[in-house]
Design an enzyme around this catalytic site. Sequence first.
Site, PDB file in Angstrom:
ATOM      1  CG  PHE A 148      -1.763  -1.279   1.299  1.00  0.00           C
ATOM      2  CD1 PHE A 148      -2.704  -1.585   0.330  1.00  0.00           C
ATOM      3  CD2 PHE A 148      -1.552  -2.177   2.330  1.00  0.00           C
ATOM      4  CE1 PHE A 148      -3.422  -2.769   0.387  1.00  0.00           C
ATOM      5  CE2 PHE A 148      -2.265  -3.372   2.392  1.00  0.00           C
ATOM      6  CZ  PHE A 148      -3.197  -3.661   1.425  1.00  0.00           C
ATOM      7  CD  GLU A 185      -1.926   4.135  -5.787  1.00  0.00           C
ATOM      8  OE1 GLU A 185      -1.376   4.866  -4.967  1.00  0.00           O
ATOM      9  OE2 GLU A 185      -1.461   3.933  -6.928  1.00  0.00           O
ATOM     10  N   GLY A 198      -4.780   1.442 -14.888  1.00  0.00           N
ATOM     11  CA  GLY A 198      -4.208   1.297 -13.531  1.00  0.00           C
ATOM     12  C   GLY A 198      -5.320   1.404 -12.506  1.00  0.00           C
ATOM     13  CB  THR A 222      -6.331  -9.696 -10.572  1.00  0.00           C
ATOM     14  OG1 THR A 222      -6.323  -9.315 -11.944  1.00  0.00           O
ATOM     15  CG2 THR A 222      -5.825 -11.123 -10.437  1.00  0.00           C
TER      16      THR A 222
HETATM   17 MO1  MOS Z   1       1.167   3.358  -3.956  1.00  0.00          MO
HETATM   18  S1  MOS Z   1       0.791   4.451  -2.251  1.00  0.00           S
HETATM   19  O1  MOS Z   1       1.559   4.638  -4.993  1.00  0.00           O
HETATM   20  O2  MOS Z   1       2.559   2.439  -3.585  1.00  0.00           O
END
Ligand code: MOS
Length: 702
Positions: free
Chosen positions: A239, A660, A657, A589
Amino acid sequence: MTFLSETDAIGRDLPRRDGSAKVMGTATYAYETPLDDAVYLHLIQATIARGRVTEWDTAAAEALDGVVAVLTPRNAERLASTEDRELAVLQDEEIHFRGQVIAAVVADSSEVARQAAAVVRVGYAQVAHDAELRADDDNLYAPEKVNAGFPTDTAEGDVEAAMAAAEVTVEETYTTAMYHNNPMEPHATAALWDPAGEGFLTLWDSTQGVHPTRSKVASVFGLDKAQIRVVCPYVGGGFGSKGQPHVNVVLAALAARAVPGRPVRLALTRQQMFSLVGYRTPTIQRCRLGADRGGTLSAVAIDVVEQTSRIKEFAEQTGVPARMMYASPNRRTTHRLAALDVPVPSWMRAPGECPGMFGPEVAMDELAERLGMDPVDLRIRNEPDVEPGSGKPFSSRDLVGCLREGAARFGWSTRDPRPGVRRQGDWLVGTGVAASTYPVSRMSESTATIRREGDRYITEIGAADLGTGTWTTLPQIAADALGVPVAHVDVRIGDTDYPMASVAGGSSGMTTWGSAVVEAARAFREKYGTEPPDGAEASGSVGPPDDRYAMHAFGAQFAEAHVHADTGEVRVRHLLGVFAAGRIINPRTARSQFIGGMTMGLSMALHESSVLDPRTGHVVNHDFAEYHITANADVAKIEAHWLPEHDTHVNAMGSKGIGEIGIVGTAAAVSNAVWHACGVRVRDLPITLDKVLYALEERPEA
Ligand code: MOS
């Protein structure tokens, strides 16, 4: 042989290739690397927030059977570079934050190392510290840049004049808490220094990037990169906290060099992780919105105050998403930092976007309330034609599609906009929405090699899989680019013996490494056609991004919150996210990434908060008993959906991507739902029952 064209490799719902090894316990994590004659390292941390160690008593520790060495600033190796002050460990006796490593014990067992660490006695000369973030701190300063290289402040038009002239305004301060990354696998390293020749260091480290770790360790120790190998096939989560080496990696290497020929194992304890591996800064966000009666924005402003450590600057880019989310002729964003005597903050899932989409997305809900307008409609009303600020066209932007699809799936059209009017038994029920966004990032350096070995295509790249799915998705990309069945492709990742690859950070892995793999496949096909001989090999590297376009993923998050009418307890019964994030390489995933991010966002909304006592500089709830992270029982119904999107500008795969974006906007959606349930605006995270209880007491009987 001829090659089957299997064009459906991308987009297939393939199970994780590393899944069974992980489930069966045969996947080797850093700490478990089989190594003979290992010694164990245990760290000793400062119990004051600022000052200096003046006295050492290590005799009792050294006398313990099995203790190999007690490393202190008085006997530890001098590092070649102390420029990165977070990593300049055991170099002097100064203390810059509570929890800083001041010494370490090497012993034959982890138990003895820990016992010895407990009997080391030190004396301190303590000086006054400041560990409290305050918006009115006189020493706030503007950093030169904020994280990822963005400008600190931006301004367009005249926000003050626009606010004065606006028919409807919102001006509120929102805060997010301090959060600590808590991957299941703690930060762990095994290190072995082979003193032969020039010396050679092998690190088995739990990291988001073997190559970046190698580069950093090389510079800290003054070694040539060729003298270091970093190995990391599996990571139990990061993370962001394993995105750059923290002090544990340097300590493991330093200890290994103190006991040449013997491997050293170091695993941080859960409690140590609350001072040593980064965290998300708390933020104070003053947000202003101005609009006309029809809901068209004339002003958007966010002024952020957050913290860094005195020894190393990290400036979270909290104000950045407000620069491009909605159209507005007048706009202002600023960041100010307090440099405190606290541990060094760093990356945590969606730095910038995650906290920076809390204040503004609750403010949008408050604006919708004041306008008497639906919050989905308000967002759609303010959709920009081009990226605000840069004026660039979006490579693709389907926030509107996400909002509409989410609204349809969630049953938004039947929502009564009035707060506090729905009740199920003892529970007040409400729904809320917020937007999500995350930029498409591409790192500059990554190379892949593809080689034919028998009937296999071996793809090598020093990339990482932190649990995200790289082991599974990179073969899909390679198979697609080569036009071969995915079952014929093997990947090798997680080792500096494989070609250079960038950090698994900023949701950039698939864009960066995937592009390198596609380039390698193109080169391979150009060189060998469809009949490559055994041993045929070609390489390719990621190219620069197409900077004519603004590239971002978008999403919409919907939440249903239940607030107990008597106790104020908040439960989120339903979370639904819809994302427009380019082509999805593997739905299985991908779904895991999206709902994982949303779960972490729910955790931020309701539970997570590191409580730093300013009197001691100590995070008092530094364990899993007191720092609650959303668990299964906290997550009821959670769904992630995505729109079909194939963005040909972002990269050869068309993918944006997804690691996040799932955490972005979730907490705002929950706060907005809590308001709708009970009429209380919670502007300070986490949304704990004490923040709504007072208002429930004052509520007239329903
Ligand atoms: Mo992520 S917080 O950009 O590894």
